[in-house]
Design an enzyme around this catalytic site. Sequence first.
Site, PDB file in Angstrom:
ATOM      1  N   SER A  34       0.889  -1.414   0.028  1.00  0.00           N
ATOM      2  CA  SER A  34      -0.073   0.007   0.075  1.00  0.00           C
ATOM      3  C   SER A  34       0.763   1.381   0.007  1.00  0.00           C
ATOM      4  CB  SER A  34      -0.929  -0.081   1.280  1.00  0.00           C
ATOM      5  OG  SER A  34      -2.083   0.678   0.786  1.00  0.00           O
ATOM      6  N   ASP A  87       9.049   5.202 -11.013  1.00  0.00           N
ATOM      7  CA  ASP A  87       8.433   5.762 -12.465  1.00  0.00           C
ATOM      8  C   ASP A  87       9.174   7.062 -12.746  1.00  0.00           C
ATOM      9  OD1 ASP A  87       6.444   3.968 -12.584  1.00  0.00           O
ATOM     10  OD2 ASP A  87       4.807   5.184 -12.329  1.00  0.00           O
ATOM     11  N   LYS A 131      -1.381  -4.185  -2.733  1.00  0.00           N
ATOM     12  CA  LYS A 131      -2.496  -3.321  -2.275  1.00  0.00           C
ATOM     13  C   LYS A 131      -2.865  -1.926  -2.962  1.00  0.00           C
ATOM     14  CE  LYS A 131      -5.356  -2.309   1.738  1.00  0.00           C
ATOM     15  NZ  LYS A 131      -5.760  -0.673   1.320  1.00  0.00           N
TER      16      LYS A 131
END
Length: 426
Positions: free
Chosen positions: A292, A303, A317
């Site tokens: 999470s 990224d 999650k």
Amino acid sequence: MIAVRTLRASGLVLALLLPGLGLAQSEPQDAPLPLDQLRTFAEVLERIRTAYVEPVDDSTLLENAIRGMLEGLDPHSAYLDPESFKGLQDTTSGQFGGLGIEIGQEDGFIKVVAPIDETPAAAAGIEAGDLIIKIDDQPAKGMSLMDAVNTLRGEPGSSVSLTLVRGTGSPFVVELKRAVIKVRSVRSLDLEPGYALLRITQFQNNTGDEVRRTLARLNTDNALKGLVLDLRNNPGGVLQSAVEVADSFLDSGTIVYTQGRLSNAEMRFNATRNKPAGEVPVVVLINGGSASASEIVAGALQDHGRAVIMGTDSFGKGSVQTVLPLNNDRALKLTTALYYTPNGRSIQAQGIVPDIRVERARVTREAEEEGFREADLQRHLGNANGSTERGSRELRQAREERPQDADYQLAQALNLLKGLNVVRRP
């Protein structure tokens, strides 16, 4: 209408008052209420009241019906009675009574998402992925997640027995004593001169501030050459804190965004120019217990190309829960959105795939021959540059135990940081 919005990404809660986040704002229903099902519900309720072997009061039946509605949605939506609601709020403060494990559900069993550092669960060797099949003598299969949480928690000093299964192995029993769990979310450690470990165990309300202070201290006078950000077995926590941690390493661009049915469930968080980490090379360690909020940080840095992600696939999650208070100190914990990394990746049921896969392992040092070095020989010439002589005795003294010696993944992360600095030399 004022509702409590929970910016969260795992079992922890940060309650922020945001206007207008209520069920009244949901999209209009395309179809009328299913009257046949409502009649069936009323009939079942009446049959249970009149025919069940023991009397059951109406409030219990209705609470069970509500609980069933939430548990039938997904593993993270739940109905919170007053005790569960208070426990969820206590978790955010970083202090509560229990064992120190984040749990989820899988195939009707209770599954360990991650043990929390420096707690009875971690000391007992419980690992991410372990299945809990019994709590004391009570089977855990079919137990709701909130019931399992309430059963595992208890008075500090009280004992509990867990029967666990790890992988394809046989069941084994672990005896634990509950303790006051005081979670220290941020720790740092010098690995070698210029290289440091920053460990985040959970994302709590103040984690972002703690990380910024720690980075500023570690990087005083630009002394930091490389940083290992350790998110292994970090079950997540407060979404806002995850954003603040990622922002400490980024100076522009999206960190994470969420999408859901409600207008207020759609949020976007962007980086600012205040990044105490500067341009220090970073390796992020993740594993199956990284869930999470941990995945938000790892995904954002991956990224943006700001860090190398190393380890094994994360938990997966990618949903956001909202806590909606009800009357009588009760609440709904409802999944209202999915989060996405800057490149638009949903982590839900996928996880973060590391750039460099390094499995957990332990490396043992081979016994070295004592031998002699030039510096051990009598009447040896001194070093022409005036450098310190290094004989066999000095080398033995220098080989003191370090954290990376017992942690293969950490050792690989440190080696990568050293290599990055070597190739970046002018």
